[in-house]
Design a protein around this motif. Structure first.
Motif, PDB file in Angstrom:
ATOM      1  N   SER A 261      67.892  35.520  -4.386  1.00  0.00           N
ATOM      2  CA  SER A 261      66.259  35.385  -3.781  1.00  0.00           C
ATOM      3  C   SER A 261      66.218  35.808  -2.116  1.00  0.00           C
ATOM      4  N   PHE A 262      67.172  34.165  -1.756  1.00  0.00           N
ATOM      5  CA  PHE A 262      67.712  33.942   0.172  1.00  0.00           C
ATOM      6  C   PHE A 262      68.507  34.307   0.401  1.00  0.00           C
ATOM      7  N   ILE A 263      69.634  34.549  -0.061  1.00  0.00           N
ATOM      8  CA  ILE A 263      70.445  34.821   0.602  1.00  0.00           C
ATOM      9  C   ILE A 263      70.088  36.035   0.573  1.00  0.00           C
ATOM     10  N   SER A 264      69.487  36.837  -0.376  1.00  0.00           N
ATOM     11  CA  SER A 264      69.374  38.625  -1.046  1.00  0.00           C
ATOM     12  C   SER A 264      68.297  38.967   0.627  1.00  0.00           C
ATOM     13  N   ILE A 265      67.359  38.054   1.094  1.00  0.00           N
ATOM     14  CA  ILE A 265      66.392  38.757   2.409  1.00  0.00           C
ATOM     15  C   ILE A 265      66.975  37.868   3.575  1.00  0.00           C
ATOM     16  N   VAL A 266      68.197  37.109   3.575  1.00  0.00           N
ATOM     17  CA  VAL A 266      68.976  37.016   4.492  1.00  0.00           C
ATOM     18  C   VAL A 266      69.418  38.497   5.439  1.00  0.00           C
ATOM     19  N   LEU A 267      70.125  38.329   3.696  1.00  0.00           N
ATOM     20  CA  LEU A 267      71.110  39.603   4.126  1.00  0.00           C
ATOM     21  C   LEU A 267      70.281  40.709   4.819  1.00  0.00           C
ATOM     22  N   PHE A 268      69.729  41.276   4.519  1.00  0.00           N
ATOM     23  CA  PHE A 268      68.326  42.135   4.228  1.00  0.00           C
ATOM     24  C   PHE A 268      68.298  42.266   6.115  1.00  0.00           C
ATOM     25  N   GLY A 269      67.644  41.087   5.851  1.00  0.00           N
ATOM     26  CA  GLY A 269      67.378  40.178   7.320  1.00  0.00           C
ATOM     27  C   GLY A 269      67.581  40.652   8.503  1.00  0.00           C
ATOM     28  N   CYS A 270      69.017  40.588   8.299  1.00  0.00           N
ATOM     29  CA  CYS A 270      70.411  40.781   8.984  1.00  0.00           C
ATOM     30  C   CYS A 270      70.021  42.059  10.301  1.00  0.00           C
ATOM     31  N   PHE A 271      69.436  43.257   9.048  1.00  0.00           N
ATOM     32  CA  PHE A 271      69.564  44.388   9.399  1.00  0.00           C
ATOM     33  C   PHE A 271      68.674  44.788  10.774  1.00  0.00           C
ATOM     34  N   GLY A 272      67.358  44.347  10.343  1.00  0.00           N
ATOM     35  CA  GLY A 272      66.739  44.042  11.943  1.00  0.00           C
ATOM     36  C   GLY A 272      67.199  43.226  12.692  1.00  0.00           C
ATOM     37  N   ILE A 273      68.145  42.134  12.285  1.00  0.00           N
ATOM     38  CA  ILE A 273      68.492  41.863  14.014  1.00  0.00           C
ATOM     39  C   ILE A 273      69.381  42.163  13.993  1.00  0.00           C
ATOM     40  N   ILE A 274      70.287  43.109  13.929  1.00  0.00           N
ATOM     41  CA  ILE A 274      71.577  43.989  14.425  1.00  0.00           C
ATOM     42  C   ILE A 274      70.272  45.124  15.832  1.00  0.00           C
ATOM     43  N   ALA A 275      68.803  45.176  14.632  1.00  0.00           N
ATOM     44  CA  ALA A 275      68.728  46.618  15.791  1.00  0.00           C
ATOM     45  C   ALA A 275      68.210  45.562  16.639  1.00  0.00           C
ATOM     46  N   GLY A 276      67.469  44.541  16.598  1.00  0.00           N
ATOM     47  CA  GLY A 276      66.852  43.856  17.309  1.00  0.00           C
ATOM     48  C   GLY A 276      67.311  43.615  18.710  1.00  0.00           C
TER      49      GLY A 276
END
Length: 461
Positions: A261-276
């Motif tokens: 879960s931790f890795i999955s959430i971080v990976l998905f969160g990275c897409f938001g980081i890219i956008a930001g």
């Protein structure tokens, strides 16, 4: 893109229906047993834990926090998934050290009927809000609120998920969770590879927000570290899965669910980081992602959200039927009553969606604060094995946590400014610290009062 998303969602829904065997016994419907009477194995239990906790709202929150606060925002949300580690310890203590078959049974033993009334209230509200939140996310993906596409998507998603959930109960939920989790991991892996090949995900992008301890991201990490002690105990979906298999399988499923879960959430969160990191002034996250990544990655992004919403909704409905029929004993625990309960919870969720009550969607964020009334219960009564905590300590702690949750809700929504003009996560940190410290103090005071007045008897409620 909309047509492609509709086709993808329809395919997932149809496969989920075919994977849902009709339950013919209460053990299958409420306890997840196979037709042969066997409990779930390690792989199914682990994947079910992960996919039911990585729900659509969580993925969006992880991405949005990354969009605004960089890697620290995403890590803050991922920190909540360490709840699997504390949850494993809670389940192990309740089941195998104290010998209870449910959280409600433990609370009844320690605090009587009011122990379970307070607990059932908190988890009942959480279950309804989860039904609402996941249905709402689907509507948002398919159209503007009130539009025909929005209404059709919400209604069809709710009905299809309800149908296969009613067919097989918890056993069907476990089987579809396995399929949905495998598909989730394939899509998340594929989307990550696509993004890596574009060169958008770099160390500079990840660190576009520097670490400042007083910034919202790092502050929210501290909040999560305070709330993960009690958060799992107030989540009935996680707790229900802790009572299905043997001790070793259960413990391993929680530990594996934590890192996946931790890795999955971080990976998905990275897409938001890219956008930001690359967003134009005033540009929304989805618009920035579509511009940066293109239509195919965004289609995969949205399919992941739909799958996570579906997997969470069926599990939420299974836990709802168990709560009402088995734990609260409001109705006879039969297949018919279990299915009726599922339908009622879906109708309540749909009602909240169409009423347009956006405040409840925001209020889901306060559940972690409300759950903190359970932290002293865990520290003193469960792990500390104290049986001398009076009922007034429990009820006072419950009232204080609800007051803290209500205060955060009014402060974060701008209705009040009692805590000044600081950021809402800074306010949440101080509220969480106060609730946790205050609750432990109440339990300690109650324990001391019992020692000073050993002849006093507990008031029967």
């Amino acid at each position: 893109m909309d047509i492609s998303l509709i086709i993808a969602v329809a395919a997932v829904a149809i496969i989920s229906v075919f994977l849902s065997p009709k339950a013919n016994s209460n053990n299958a419907f409420f306890k997840g047993h196979s037709p042969g009477g066997k409990p779930p194995g390690l792989l199914i239990l682990t994947f079910s834990q992960v996919t039911t906790w990585i729900f659509a709202r969580s993925l969006l929150n992880a991405a949005i926090l990354g969009f605004y606060y960089g890697i620290w925002g995403t890590l803050a949300y991922a920190t909540y998934y360490l709840s699997f580690l504390t949850g494993a310890k809670i389940i192990d203590s309740v089941r195998f050290e104290h010998g209870f078959n449910s959280i409600q049974a433990f609370l009844t033993d320690r605090f009587g009927s009011w122990g379970t009334r307070c607990y059932n209230f908190v988890i009942g509200v959480r279950l309804i809000s989860e039904v609402f939140a996941n249905i709402l996310v689907i509507g948002i993906l398919f159209g503007v609120a009130g539009s025909t596409s929005y209404t059709a998507a919400v209604a069809l998603f709710a009905v299809i998920t309800l149908v296969y959930s009613m067919l097989g109960g918890l056993h069907a939920s476990l089987r579809t969770d396995l399929f949905q989790m495998v598909l989730f991991l394939i899509l998340l892996g594929g989307l990550t590879i696509l993004v890596l090949t574009t060169g958008q995900l770099t160390s500079a992008t990840l660190m576009f927000k520097s670490f400042v301890i007083t910034d919202p991201g790092p502050v929210l990490i501290l909040v999560a570290l305070l709330q993960i002690w009690s958060y799992p105990m107030h989540d009935p979906v996680m707790m229900d899965r802790g009572f299905l298999a043997d001790r070793e399988t259960t413990r391993k499923s929680f530990y594996h669910a934590a890192w996946i879960s931790f890795i999955s959430i971080v990976l998905f969160g990275c897409f938001g980081i890219i956008a930001g990191a690359s967003a134009i002034s005033g540009e929304a996250m989805n618009a920035a992602l579509l511009r940066l990544l293109g239509e195919m990655p965004m289609l995969m992004f949205n399919i992941i959200l739909v799958i996570s919403a579906m997997s969470t909704l069926d599990s939420t409905l299974s836990s709802s039927s168990k709560l009402v029929a088995v734990d609260m004993k409001w109705v006879e625990p039969s297949l018919t009553n279990g299915r009726i309960t599922m339908a009622v919870f879906v109708l309540l969720g749909l009602l909240l969606v169409f009423v347009g009550n956006k405040d409840l969607f925001s209020a889901v964020a306060v559940s972690g604060t409300a759950s903190m009334y359970l932290a002293p219960v865990i520290f003193f009564s469960l792990w500390g094995k104290r049986t001398d905590i009076p009922l007034w300590s429990y009820l006072s702690c419950f009232a204080m946590a609800l007051a803290g949750a209500a205060l955060y809700f009014t402060e974060s929504s701008g209705h009040t400014h009692l805590l000044g003009e600081s950021h809402k996560y800074t306010k949440l940190l101080w509220i969480s610290l106060s609730v946790l410290a205050g609750g432990c103090l109440l339990f300690w005071a109650g324990m001391m009062s019992k020692h000073q007045h050993p002849t006093l008897t507990e008031t029967t409620v």
